[in-house]
Design a protein around this motif. Structure first.
Motif, PDB file in Angstrom:
ATOM      1  N   ARG A 181     -10.188  -5.222   6.197  1.00 59.82           N
ATOM      2  CA  ARG A 181      -9.540  -4.303   5.266  1.00 59.82           C
ATOM      3  C   ARG A 181      -8.872  -5.051   4.102  1.00 59.82           C
ATOM      4  NH1 ARG A 181      -6.867   0.794   8.363  1.00 59.82           N
ATOM      5  NH2 ARG A 181      -8.288   0.941  10.154  1.00 59.82           N
ATOM      6  N   GLU A 182      -8.865  -4.410   2.941  1.00 63.15           N
ATOM      7  CA  GLU A 182      -8.165  -4.975   1.795  1.00 63.15           C
ATOM      8  C   GLU A 182      -6.666  -4.748   1.908  1.00 63.15           C
ATOM      9  OE1 GLU A 182      -9.669  -3.631  -1.906  1.00 63.15           O
ATOM     10  OE2 GLU A 182     -11.690  -4.428  -1.580  1.00 63.15           O
ATOM     11  N   GLN A 183      -6.285  -3.646   2.556  1.00 62.42           N
ATOM     12  CA  GLN A 183      -4.879  -3.321   2.748  1.00 62.42           C
ATOM     13  C   GLN A 183      -4.663  -2.851   4.181  1.00 62.42           C
ATOM     14  OE1 GLN A 183      -4.140  -0.247  -0.185  1.00 62.42           O
ATOM     15  NE2 GLN A 183      -3.467  -1.728  -1.699  1.00 62.42           N
ATOM     16  N   GLN A 212      -9.277  -7.375  18.297  1.00 60.24           N
ATOM     17  CA  GLN A 212      -9.671  -6.185  17.552  1.00 60.24           C
ATOM     18  C   GLN A 212      -8.828  -6.019  16.294  1.00 60.24           C
ATOM     19  OE1 GLN A 212     -10.337  -2.492  19.966  1.00 60.24           O
ATOM     20  NE2 GLN A 212     -10.001  -3.858  21.711  1.00 60.24           N
ATOM     21  N   MET A 213      -7.528  -6.270  16.409  1.00 59.65           N
ATOM     22  CA  MET A 213      -6.643  -6.085  15.250  1.00 59.65           C
ATOM     23  C   MET A 213      -6.809  -7.207  14.228  1.00 59.65           C
ATOM     24  SD  MET A 213      -5.404  -3.259  15.361  1.00 59.65           S
ATOM     25  CE  MET A 213      -4.594  -3.593  13.790  1.00 59.65           C
ATOM     26  N   VAL A 214      -7.093  -8.404  14.689  1.00 59.23           N
ATOM     27  CA  VAL A 214      -7.374  -9.493  13.752  1.00 59.23           C
ATOM     28  C   VAL A 214      -8.603  -9.136  12.919  1.00 59.23           C
ATOM     29  CG1 VAL A 214      -8.093 -11.912  13.541  1.00 59.23           C
ATOM     30  CG2 VAL A 214      -6.264 -11.276  15.136  1.00 59.23           C
ATOM     31  N   GLN A 215      -9.596  -8.560  13.571  1.00 63.86           N
ATOM     32  CA  GLN A 215     -10.799  -8.124  12.860  1.00 63.86           C
ATOM     33  C   GLN A 215     -10.471  -7.036  11.843  1.00 63.86           C
ATOM     34  OE1 GLN A 215     -13.508  -6.940  15.959  1.00 63.86           O
ATOM     35  NE2 GLN A 215     -14.024  -9.052  16.537  1.00 63.86           N
ATOM     36  N   GLN A 216      -9.572  -6.119  12.214  1.00 61.30           N
ATOM     37  CA  GLN A 216      -9.161  -5.071  11.280  1.00 61.30           C
ATOM     38  C   GLN A 216      -8.501  -5.669  10.040  1.00 61.30           C
ATOM     39  OE1 GLN A 216      -9.425  -1.673  11.306  1.00 61.30           O
ATOM     40  NE2 GLN A 216     -10.559  -1.571  13.222  1.00 61.30           N
ATOM     41  N   PRO A 264       0.818  -1.220   0.000  1.00 65.24           N
ATOM     42  CA  PRO A 264       0.000   0.000   0.000  1.00 65.24           C
ATOM     43  C   PRO A 264       0.853   1.272   0.000  1.00 65.24           C
ATOM     44  CG  PRO A 264      -0.817  -1.577   1.608  1.00 65.24           C
ATOM     45  CD  PRO A 264       0.509  -2.100   1.134  1.00 65.24           C
ATOM     46  N   LEU A 265       0.536   2.198  -0.905  1.00 63.01           N
ATOM     47  CA  LEU A 265       1.299   3.428  -1.046  1.00 63.01           C
ATOM     48  C   LEU A 265       0.420   4.653  -0.851  1.00 63.01           C
ATOM     49  CD1 LEU A 265       3.366   2.512  -4.243  1.00 63.01           C
ATOM     50  CD2 LEU A 265       4.032   2.212  -1.851  1.00 63.01           C
ATOM     51  N   ARG A 266       1.069   5.784  -0.582  1.00 63.76           N
ATOM     52  CA  ARG A 266       0.373   7.062  -0.470  1.00 63.76           C
ATOM     53  C   ARG A 266       1.385   8.164  -0.769  1.00 63.76           C
ATOM     54  NH1 ARG A 266      -1.392   8.275   5.574  1.00 63.76           N
ATOM     55  NH2 ARG A 266      -2.260  10.069   4.511  1.00 63.76           N
ATOM     56  N   GLY A 267       0.900   9.397  -0.868  1.00 62.23           N
ATOM     57  CA  GLY A 267       1.798  10.514  -1.082  1.00 62.23           C
ATOM     58  C   GLY A 267       2.030  10.805  -2.553  1.00 62.23           C
ATOM     59  N   VAL A 309       3.028  -7.641  -0.806  1.00 66.08           N
ATOM     60  CA  VAL A 309       1.820  -8.007  -0.067  1.00 66.08           C
ATOM     61  C   VAL A 309       1.002  -6.764   0.232  1.00 66.08           C
ATOM     62  CG1 VAL A 309       2.865 -10.045   0.997  1.00 66.08           C
ATOM     63  CG2 VAL A 309       2.993  -7.832   2.168  1.00 66.08           C
ATOM     64  N   ARG A 310      -0.276  -6.975   0.548  1.00 68.33           N
ATOM     65  CA  ARG A 310      -1.163  -5.882   0.911  1.00 68.33           C
ATOM     66  C   ARG A 310      -1.363  -5.784   2.426  1.00 68.33           C
ATOM     67  NH1 ARG A 310      -4.469  -3.848  -3.241  1.00 68.33           N
ATOM     68  NH2 ARG A 310      -4.055  -4.788  -5.266  1.00 68.33           N
TER      69      ARG A 310
END
Length: 201
Positions: free
Chosen positions: A121-123, A113-117, A17-20, A47-48
């Motif tokens: 999420r796709e990424q 909670q983080m496993v659910q995240q 995943p990228l941004r900027g 990987v995503r």
């Protein structure tokens, strides 16, 4: 070759995943140079979803190096924060910077909670300090390994080596076995790195 071309190795990202944009990446490269000529070695996996433990964490300077590296590579990283800080007027900014609120009082623990995240999420690339503090600790926190194992995402150990001014991206690890043994694998991958204050490591 320009003065910045040796900072970032080629072919670092694929589905990561990228941004900027070009300007933010330039800011990151300049920041790495101004902090002593830091460079990046290694390659991110294609990987995503992943968890990135960064160590050793011995100084507040680690944060600034991490921010400039994130900008230079154009990475879209996330981090965990107490849910109570995600309030007006900083809520939007914290989330834009990748913050994920977690409620330690919830029936579902932080790991769940983080496993659910990760499932929703796709990424999602989660960066964290396994020591949990810049002070000297005898044991690293193991929650990130439990998350990685349950969510079936790779762990990509990243070392901040002040002795060489290198951010070292090491080989991805899939967490499948005993957590203590897996923690030893992560520590081994990062053991070569020297923190800014080695006496705190």
């Amino acid at each position: 070759m320009t003065k910045h071309e040796n900072i970032i190795p080629p072919q670092l990202v694929g589905d990561f995943p990228l941004r900027g944009n070009a300007f933010s990446r330039w800011v990151g490269r300049v920041g790495m140079r101004l902090l002593g000529g830091w460079r990046i070695e290694g390659q991110l996996p294609n990987v995503r979803k992943a968890i990135i433990p960064v160590a050793p964490h011995t100084s507040n300077w680690d944060f600034f190096i991490g921010v400039f590296v994130m900008l230079a590579l154009g990475l879209n990283l996330s981090y965990l924060g107490k849910h109570t800080i995600f309030r007006f007027p900083v809520n939007g900014l914290l989330r834009w910077l990748g913050g994920i609120p977690v409620d330690r009082r919830a029936a579902a623990g932080v790991v769940e909670q983080m496993v659910q995240q990760f499932e929703q999420r796709e990424q999602l690339i989660l960066a964290l300090s396994p020591e949990g503090t810049r002070k000297k600790v005898t044991e690293w926190k193991k929650g990130f390994l439990h998350i990685a194992k349950a969510a079936q995402v790779p762990v990509v150990p990243v070392a901040l080596d002040f002795s060489r001014k290198v951010v070292d991206i090491t080989t991805p690890l899939m967490i499948t076995g005993d957590i203590d043994a897996e923690l030893a694998r992560v520590k081994t991958a990062l053991s070569h790195a020297v923190g800014k204050h080695p006496e705190h490591a």
